[in-house]
Design a protein around this motif. Structure first.
Motif, PDB file in Angstrom:
ATOM      1  N   UNK A 128     -21.332  -3.310  10.538  1.00 13.04           N
ATOM      2  CA  UNK A 128     -21.167  -2.814   9.140  1.00 13.04           C
ATOM      3  C   UNK A 128     -20.457  -1.598   9.049  1.00 13.04           C
ATOM      4  N   UNK A 129     -20.865  -0.884  10.342  1.00 10.44           N
ATOM      5  CA  UNK A 129     -20.151   0.499  10.266  1.00 10.44           C
ATOM      6  C   UNK A 129     -18.724   0.536  10.699  1.00 10.44           C
ATOM      7  N   UNK A 130     -18.216  -0.117  11.689  1.00  9.44           N
ATOM      8  CA  UNK A 130     -17.023   0.089  12.222  1.00  9.44           C
ATOM      9  C   UNK A 130     -16.258  -1.074  11.432  1.00  9.44           C
ATOM     10  N   UNK A 131     -16.857  -2.143  11.139  1.00  6.46           N
ATOM     11  CA  UNK A 131     -15.972  -3.141  10.357  1.00  6.46           C
ATOM     12  C   UNK A 131     -15.857  -2.706   8.911  1.00  6.46           C
ATOM     13  N   UNK A 132     -16.793  -1.707   8.435  1.00  4.49           N
ATOM     14  CA  UNK A 132     -16.264  -1.185   7.093  1.00  4.49           C
ATOM     15  C   UNK A 132     -15.235  -0.159   7.026  1.00  4.49           C
ATOM     16  N   UNK A 133     -15.313   0.514   8.196  1.00  2.41           N
ATOM     17  CA  UNK A 133     -13.888   1.630   8.352  1.00  2.41           C
ATOM     18  C   UNK A 133     -12.773   1.034   8.581  1.00  2.41           C
ATOM     19  N   UNK A 134     -12.745  -0.307   9.311  1.00  7.48           N
ATOM     20  CA  UNK A 134     -11.772  -1.004   9.593  1.00  7.48           C
ATOM     21  C   UNK A 134     -11.022  -1.347   8.312  1.00  7.48           C
ATOM     22  N   UNK A 135     -11.950  -2.208   7.342  1.00  2.39           N
ATOM     23  CA  UNK A 135     -11.478  -2.678   6.232  1.00  2.39           C
ATOM     24  C   UNK A 135     -10.846  -1.736   5.384  1.00  2.39           C
ATOM     25  N   UNK A 136     -11.747  -0.505   5.224  1.00  2.00           N
ATOM     26  CA  UNK A 136     -11.060   0.657   4.119  1.00  2.00           C
ATOM     27  C   UNK A 136      -9.954   1.127   4.677  1.00  2.00           C
ATOM     28  N   UNK A 137      -9.681   1.315   5.899  1.00  2.00           N
ATOM     29  CA  UNK A 137      -8.356   2.011   6.572  1.00  2.00           C
ATOM     30  C   UNK A 137      -7.302   0.951   6.265  1.00  2.00           C
ATOM     31  N   UNK A 138      -7.608  -0.240   6.488  1.00  2.00           N
ATOM     32  CA  UNK A 138      -6.581  -1.161   6.175  1.00  2.00           C
ATOM     33  C   UNK A 138      -5.932  -1.079   4.832  1.00  2.00           C
ATOM     34  N   UNK A 139      -6.986  -1.256   3.948  1.00  2.00           N
ATOM     35  CA  UNK A 139      -6.645  -1.298   2.558  1.00  2.00           C
ATOM     36  C   UNK A 139      -5.963   0.175   2.271  1.00  2.00           C
ATOM     37  N   UNK A 140      -6.537   1.083   2.641  1.00  2.00           N
ATOM     38  CA  UNK A 140      -5.990   2.540   2.124  1.00  2.00           C
ATOM     39  C   UNK A 140      -4.694   2.798   2.688  1.00  2.00           C
ATOM     40  N   UNK A 141      -4.425   2.060   3.929  1.00  2.00           N
ATOM     41  CA  UNK A 141      -2.921   2.376   4.566  1.00  2.00           C
ATOM     42  C   UNK A 141      -2.037   1.727   3.599  1.00  2.00           C
ATOM     43  N   UNK A 142      -2.296   0.324   3.097  1.00  2.00           N
ATOM     44  CA  UNK A 142      -1.400  -0.270   2.444  1.00  2.00           C
ATOM     45  C   UNK A 142      -1.195  -0.015   1.065  1.00  2.00           C
ATOM     46  N   UNK A 143      -2.346   0.892   0.403  1.00  2.00           N
ATOM     47  CA  UNK A 143      -2.091   1.321  -0.775  1.00  2.00           C
ATOM     48  C   UNK A 143      -1.468   2.569  -0.836  1.00  2.00           C
ATOM     49  N   UNK A 144      -1.741   3.114   0.160  1.00  2.00           N
ATOM     50  CA  UNK A 144      -0.791   4.468   0.334  1.00  2.00           C
ATOM     51  C   UNK A 144       0.596   4.350   0.483  1.00  2.00           C
ATOM     52  N   UNK A 145       0.978   3.479   1.132  1.00  2.00           N
ATOM     53  CA  UNK A 145       2.170   3.001   1.628  1.00  2.00           C
ATOM     54  C   UNK A 145       3.074   2.742   0.660  1.00  2.00           C
ATOM     55  N   UNK A 146       2.491   1.866  -0.231  1.00  2.00           N
ATOM     56  CA  UNK A 146       2.914   1.061  -1.502  1.00  2.00           C
ATOM     57  C   UNK A 146       3.154   2.282  -2.696  1.00  2.00           C
ATOM     58  N   UNK A 147       2.002   3.053  -2.809  1.00  2.00           N
ATOM     59  CA  UNK A 147       2.495   4.167  -3.600  1.00  2.00           C
ATOM     60  C   UNK A 147       3.446   4.951  -3.363  1.00  2.00           C
ATOM     61  N   UNK A 148       3.451   5.453  -2.041  1.00  2.00           N
ATOM     62  CA  UNK A 148       4.699   6.214  -1.520  1.00  2.00           C
ATOM     63  C   UNK A 148       6.027   5.786  -1.895  1.00  2.00           C
ATOM     64  N   UNK A 149       6.095   4.611  -1.392  1.00  2.00           N
ATOM     65  CA  UNK A 149       7.433   3.990  -1.806  1.00  2.00           C
ATOM     66  C   UNK A 149       7.943   3.684  -3.285  1.00  2.00           C
ATOM     67  N   UNK A 150       6.768   3.484  -4.182  1.00  2.00           N
ATOM     68  CA  UNK A 150       7.034   3.364  -5.748  1.00  2.00           C
ATOM     69  C   UNK A 150       7.245   4.783  -6.140  1.00  2.00           C
ATOM     70  N   UNK A 151       6.769   5.761  -5.646  1.00  2.00           N
ATOM     71  CA  UNK A 151       7.041   7.262  -6.155  1.00  2.00           C
ATOM     72  C   UNK A 151       8.305   7.802  -5.481  1.00  2.00           C
ATOM     73  N   UNK A 152       8.840   7.304  -4.543  1.00  2.00           N
ATOM     74  CA  UNK A 152       9.916   7.512  -3.729  1.00  2.00           C
ATOM     75  C   UNK A 152       9.552   8.892  -2.727  1.00  2.00           C
ATOM     76  N   UNK A 153       8.160   8.948  -2.111  1.00  2.00           N
ATOM     77  CA  UNK A 153       7.812   9.996  -1.328  1.00  2.00           C
ATOM     78  C   UNK A 153       8.536   9.927   0.035  1.00  2.00           C
ATOM     79  N   UNK A 154       9.141  10.986   0.189  1.00  2.00           N
ATOM     80  CA  UNK A 154       9.962  11.065   1.583  1.00  2.00           C
ATOM     81  C   UNK A 154       8.758  11.492   2.771  1.00  2.00           C
ATOM     82  N   UNK A 155       9.088  10.921   3.905  1.00  2.00           N
ATOM     83  CA  UNK A 155       8.016  10.981   4.846  1.00  2.00           C
ATOM     84  C   UNK A 155       8.596  12.622   5.332  1.00  2.00           C
ATOM     85  N   UNK A 156       7.355  13.247   6.065  1.00  2.00           N
ATOM     86  CA  UNK A 156       7.753  14.534   6.488  1.00  2.00           C
ATOM     87  C   UNK A 156       8.747  14.697   7.672  1.00  2.00           C
ATOM     88  N   UNK A 157       9.302  15.808   7.505  1.00  2.00           N
ATOM     89  CA  UNK A 157      10.478  16.014   8.296  1.00  2.00           C
ATOM     90  C   UNK A 157      10.037  16.187   9.780  1.00  2.00           C
TER      91      UNK A 157
END
Length: 193
Positions: A128-157
């Motif tokens: 429950x604990x570690x599986x929850x964190x794994x699923x949450x981090x996978x979804x969060x990473x995918x959504x954050x990357x998609x949002x960054x690409x759509x907004x044209x956010x440049x990665x840090x220098x």
């Protein structure tokens, strides 16, 4: 177990607002002020963490075993946690190569940390604990990357190799402290066993 689940739901819900409701978050911060928002966020996060810890400790008193992981998974988990510590350090230290390549190395650190603990622990509470964190981090990473690409956010220098070395030093110091001292003191289990 109920405290664990309630704490996780609150924690993940709270830490998903910036991903799934960024406009509402921005409006709330503008209306109430950034300091007040952060104070509330921090207080609710602490309460959620307290509920998670309390629930996890209660569940460990009467564990429900789902599988019995082999001993070699502990060594693999220690190595994966070492890498996750580097990802976390690279996220916190500005100008690292990893941050310039990935954009969200802290979420990768959480993925590795959760996966490492899943393969080396076999109770329902661990799942429950570690599986929850794994699923949450996978979804969060995918959504954050998609949002960054759509907004044209440049990665840090990327600043230079000295920042990577600083992240490496922080990683090694934190990993040694956790493996040899803190894990046993805080969790009650030595990762060296």
């Amino acid at each position: 177990m109920l405290n664990l689940v309630i704490g996780l739901v609150i924690f993940f819900g709270l830490h998903s607002v910036h991903i799934f409701a960024p406009e509402w978050r921005a409006r709330s911060m503008a209306k109430n002020g950034a300091v007040r928002w952060r104070m509330r966020f921090g207080l609710i996060s602490l309460l959620a963490i307290a509920s998670i810890v309390m629930g996890f400790m209660q569940a460990r008193l009467a564990p429900v075993w789902l599988w019995n992981p082999p001993m070699w998974t502990h060594q693999i988990a220690s190595l994966l946690v070492l890498v996750s510590f580097y990802f976390a350090a690279a996220a916190l230290i500005p100008g690292t190569k990893l941050k310039s390549m990935v954009g969200h190395p802290f979420l990768l650190a959480i993925k590795l940390w959760a996966f490492a603990h899943l393969i080396s622990n076999g109770t329902l509470a661990d799942l429950v604990l570690f599986g929850g964190f794994l699923v949450w981090s996978i979804v969060s990473f995918a959504v954050a990357r998609r949002r960054d690409r759509a907004a044209g956010v440049e990665k840090p220098e990327y600043i230079g190799v000295h920042m990577d070395l600083a992240a490496f030093v922080v990683c090694i110091v934190c990993w040694f402290a956790m493996v040899f001292f803190l894990h046993k003191m805080l969790i009650g289990v030595s990762p060296l066993i």
